[in-house]
Motif scaffolding. Structure first.
Motif, PDB file in Angstrom:
ATOM      1  N   PHE A 103       0.839  -1.196   0.000  1.00 59.03           N
ATOM      2  CA  PHE A 103       0.000   0.000   0.000  1.00 59.03           C
ATOM      3  C   PHE A 103       0.877   1.249   0.000  1.00 59.03           C
ATOM      4  CE2 PHE A 103      -2.999  -2.871   2.431  1.00 59.03           C
ATOM      5  CZ  PHE A 103      -3.878  -3.031   1.385  1.00 59.03           C
ATOM      6  N   HIS A 104       0.357   2.275  -0.621  1.00 56.85           N
ATOM      7  CA  HIS A 104       0.974   3.598  -0.536  1.00 56.85           C
ATOM      8  C   HIS A 104      -0.153   4.562  -0.202  1.00 56.85           C
ATOM      9  CE1 HIS A 104       4.188   6.407  -0.986  1.00 56.85           C
ATOM     10  NE2 HIS A 104       3.579   7.089  -1.935  1.00 56.85           N
ATOM     11  N   SER A 105      -0.034   5.288   0.897  1.00 62.28           N
ATOM     12  CA  SER A 105      -1.181   6.047   1.402  1.00 62.28           C
ATOM     13  C   SER A 105      -0.927   7.550   1.394  1.00 62.28           C
ATOM     14  CB  SER A 105      -1.529   5.586   2.818  1.00 62.28           C
ATOM     15  OG  SER A 105      -0.423   5.751   3.681  1.00 62.28           O
ATOM     16  N   PHE A 106      -2.036   8.295   1.337  1.00 62.27           N
ATOM     17  CA  PHE A 106      -2.004   9.753   1.320  1.00 62.27           C
ATOM     18  C   PHE A 106      -3.114  10.272   2.219  1.00 62.27           C
ATOM     19  CE2 PHE A 106      -1.188   7.956  -2.853  1.00 62.27           C
ATOM     20  CZ  PHE A 106       0.081   8.426  -3.141  1.00 62.27           C
ATOM     21  N   THR A 107      -2.824  11.334   2.936  1.00 66.36           N
ATOM     22  CA  THR A 107      -3.855  11.997   3.727  1.00 66.36           C
ATOM     23  C   THR A 107      -4.677  12.910   2.826  1.00 66.36           C
ATOM     24  OG1 THR A 107      -2.487  11.939   5.707  1.00 66.36           O
ATOM     25  CG2 THR A 107      -4.299  13.514   5.680  1.00 66.36           C
ATOM     26  N   MET A 108      -5.996  12.823   2.927  1.00 65.64           N
ATOM     27  CA  MET A 108      -6.899  13.656   2.131  1.00 65.64           C
ATOM     28  C   MET A 108      -7.652  14.591   3.068  1.00 65.64           C
ATOM     29  SD  MET A 108      -8.452  10.669  -0.367  1.00 65.64           S
ATOM     30  CE  MET A 108      -9.608  11.779  -1.164  1.00 65.64           C
ATOM     31  N   GLU A 109      -7.389  15.884   2.950  1.00 67.55           N
ATOM     32  CA  GLU A 109      -8.142  16.862   3.720  1.00 67.55           C
ATOM     33  C   GLU A 109      -9.554  16.977   3.142  1.00 67.55           C
ATOM     34  OE1 GLU A 109      -7.078  18.126   6.415  1.00 67.55           O
ATOM     35  OE2 GLU A 109      -4.981  17.471   6.274  1.00 67.55           O
TER      36      GLU A 109
END
Length: 758
Positions: A163-169
């Motif tokens: 997995f490669h994750s990103f924070t989404m505001e």
């Protein structure tokens, strides 16, 4: 000596002068930037990572400092090679000193390295320009996860191979479905409910129902209710001790996974160990297969079904092109007639004085012949070819519409048109030919394609089009439909049997059924009729078969630039079929599809030109409820979706070994108890694998041969023989036994698995 000192002083003065000029220019630039009436801050696709041939999501925070502003924001993909300037723009209307968030999506194709964004007023003046680099993800096996919820960063430390994750505001959530294109899943934490309104997830819900995967933390009843699923429909996934790890909910074409394994997901995922990796692979196996297909179809080469279809749409009928041979023959005939022939005839008749009159008459006649010879190439409107593909699914009441259309301009007139129903529209052939590149280098007027994305439609404006250069566009949208194909299909490991009924409301022509490596011709499939799969049928394997030109799965190659009118329609139908086979139905190894053409005599709708080709309309229907059994137990025809490369190298597109061995780990879902694996020689006729297969014994920690060169191989009682790890994983080693001069024999074979579902 004096001369040397003078030179040294001169160089010092020049260096000081250069730094003074540099400082002044920097100060002027900073002042100009400070005094700019517009400011903007751009974020690209959740930390700038994008996948090739997908859409990048752009969030632009923009402010007008001095006065109210009305204009446009344009996003322009940039490459190092000459290309057509495809611009994606949207209208903006700003109040003074009030920040606005603008959302745009831009397709990322081969060669794109950056995106240029510019703010333009209504007079076309560029007020602000900014360039943002993009990072192309080259590993197609990595799943991208967006995280909605504050202070939850525990997924950021996971193995990036999984997995490669990103924070989404909150304000980064895309405003259109295509903005989610780079994501395989979205984790919504419980913190989100405390910080923001649940209504902010309206588009996330729609994305989930269209094939996305949502991950939820424990005790997410409010979110489950909002997403439209019921707790009684949960499928509990348990570990080897019988403890529930998570619940899986089917939501139309998508999947919702609710975590129940530990006190919290954060605690369970806090340590990156081997058990955690196995758990993550198990989690990955339950993601929506729609997104898995999307990953499988990612290709970093030009040999794709879409490129084949685009090439066919770039083809122009010969009758619309100038006829140089015909014109040359007319010119030679004219030269011969007005030269020696006319002169000798008039001389014999002793009417030499009429020679000039004869030349004039011959010129008028041959001008008329020239006009008649080029009548088909004198066009007053653009040419259009149109291929529409309608994708149905047993699990959904929506139809995905994908339309490819090409426009060819016989003149330099600009054109503008619009498409309704909220389409995602993009230019898909961006490379230029030599003449186009030269015109740009010579500084001629720019050739631009401007795609404006509005609330309910998209519009295209083509300025200064290139002469007879095809512009190919792709439009995707959705509509509602209750139409179905009813089926009762069984696959027993050898052949497909059963019955299907057409309840779509229209006839299908030249239809074909694909199921578990079988390809069965159906002919014309009339509305309301049944098709019984014959006991004896010819299996066409991967679709590369010989046949007549009317057979839709016949691979008909076309020329690079032009085609006879009589063959162009069939050529484009063949290309459309190959596109569906290779990219829409890639998973027919484990699933079932029906493909067919819809009869159409209509010209392309966007133009009434008689020169446009007939529409091509296709249906791709995904059949989910196929029963697959082998000796009374459930069969997985091909376990390829569950594999992970452990050793050696392989070409992910062709599945060919790049060396003499490959080691693969297979992570099957935890609810599947693997009873046996088998190598079916019938399924491997196309692969032509010539080598051996060994399985890893977890007790002796050695490999044991299970298959060698061209025989059916069945290995049962895997757990008893210590071939299965405690986490439902097994390992196979493929060894090549042929020389390098036979590369066609090093393609990995099809491995099937017999399982019991807990």
């Amino acid at each position: 000596m004096k001369d040397r000192k003078w030179r040294s002083s001169f160089y010092k003065i020049m260096i000081v002068f250069f730094f003074i000029l540099f400082g002044i220019s920097r100060a002027l630039f900073a002042e100009a930037k400070e005094n700019s009436s517009i400011s903007m801050k751009v974020s690209v696709n959740f930390n700038q990572y994008v996948r090739l041939n997908r859409n990048a999501n752009l969030n632009i925070l923009i402010t007008s400092k001095k006065q109210d502003f009305t204009g446009y924001i344009q996003a322009i993909p940039q490459t190092d090679e000459p290309q057509m300037n495809s611009m994606y723009q949207t209208d903006i209307s700003l109040k003074v000193k009030k920040q606005e968030m603008v959302n745009l999506t831009v397709p990322i194709y081969q060669g794109v390295k950056s995106i240029v964004l510019q703010v333009i007023d209504q007079d076309g003046n560029v007020l602000l320009k900014e360039k943002k680099k993009v990072k192309i993800e080259t590993d197609s096996t990595t799943y991208y996860i967006g995280i909605i919820g504050k202070n939850e960063n525990y997924l950021h430390n996971l193995d990036t191979k999984i997995f490669h994750s990103f924070t989404m505001e909150y304000d980064e959530i895309p405003e259109r479905l295509e903005g989610f294109d780079s994501l395989e899943g979205i984790l919504i934490t419980n913190n989100f409910l405390r910080e923001d309104s649940i209504s902010a997830l309206k588009l996330v819900k729609e994305w989930n129902r269209n094939g996305g995967t949502i991950l939820l933390e424990k005790s997410s009843d409010a979110l489950l209710h909002y997403m439209g699923v019921k707790r009684k429909d949960a499928k509990a996934i348990k570990d080897k001790q019988g403890l529930a790890m998570y619940n899986v909910f089917r939501n139309k074409k998508g999947v919702i996974i609710e975590w129940v394994y530990h006190k919290s997901m954060e605690v369970a995922l806090s340590k990156n160990n081997e058990k955690l990796v196995d758990l993550l692979y198990d989690l990955k196996a339950h993601f929506s297969d729609c997104k898995v297909d999307h990953i499988d179809n990612n290709s970093y080469t030009s040999d794709t079904g879409e490129n084949t279809l685009i090439t066919s749409l770039e083809t122009i009928e010969k009758k619309f092109l100038p006829k140089p041979v015909r014109y040359t023959m007319v010119l030679i005939a004219y030269a011969c007639l007005v030269g020696p022939i006319l002169y000798l005839i008039l001389k014999r008749l002793k009417k030499n004085l009429h020679y000039y009159v004869g030349v004039l008459i011959a010129s008028v006649v041959f001008i008329g012949i020239y006009i008649l010879a080029g009548l088909n190439t004198t066009l007053d409107s653009f040419l259009m070819h149109n291929v529409a593909i309608y994708q149905y699914d047993d699990f959904s009441d929506t139809v995905d519409q994908e339309i490819f259309f090409s426009i060819v301009f016989p003149c330099k007139k600009s054109a503008k048109f619009s498409i309704k129903n909220k389409p995602n529209l993009s230019l898909v052939n961006t490379s230029t030919n030599t003449s186009a590149s030269s015109s740009k280098i010579l500084g001629q007027k720019a050739y631009d394609v401007i795609i404006s994305k509005e609330k309910d439609k998209a519009s295209v404006e083509i300025k200064n089009p290139l002469y007879m250069k095809p512009y190919v566009f792709k439009s995707t949208t959705q509509t509602k439909s209750e139409r179905k194909i009813c089926s009762n299909i069984v696959y027993d490991g050898e052949k497909v049997s059963g019955l299907v009924q057409n309840a779509l409301g229209f006839d299908l022509e030249e239809a074909v059924l694909l199921s578990n490596y079988q390809m069965i011709p159906m002919g014309d499939f009339k509305n309301g009729t049944y098709f019984k799969i014959p006991e004896q049928y010819k299996n066409f394997g991967d679709g590369k078969i010989e046949g007549t030109i009317k057979t839709p799965y016949f691979r008909l190659s076309g020329p690079e630039s032009n085609q006879d009118q009589s063959r162009l329609y069939e050529y484009q139908k063949s290309a459309a079929m190959q596109y569906c086979l290779r990219e829409k139905c890639a998973s027919y190894k484990n699933e079932s599809y029906i493909i067919g053409f819809i009869h159409s005599d209509l010209k392309a709708k966007e133009t009434n030109s008689e020169h446009s080709c007939k529409d091509i309309k296709m249906v791709v229907y995904r059949i989910r409820g196929v029963k697959k059994v082998f000796e009374g137990k459930q069969l997985i025809t091909d376990i390829y979706p569950y594999e992970e490369l452990h050793g050696g190298t392989i070409n992910s597109t062709t599945r060919k070994m790049e060396g003499y061995y490959v080691i693969m780990d297979y992570y099957l879902p935890s609810e599947m108890k693997v009873d046996a694996i088998l190598v079916n020689e019938k399924l491997n006729q196309q692969n032509n694998y010539s080598g051996s297969i060994s399985i890893f014994n977890y007790k002796t920690e050695e490999y044991e041969y299970i298959y060698s060169n061209g025989n059916n191989g069945v290995v049962d009682k895997l757990r008893k023989k210590h071939y299965i790890s405690g986490d439902n994983k097994f390992r196979l080693r493929y060894g090549l036994s042929v020389k390098e001069e036979y590369p066609e024999k090093n393609r990995l074979p099809v491995i099937s698995a017999v399982v019991e579902v807990k």
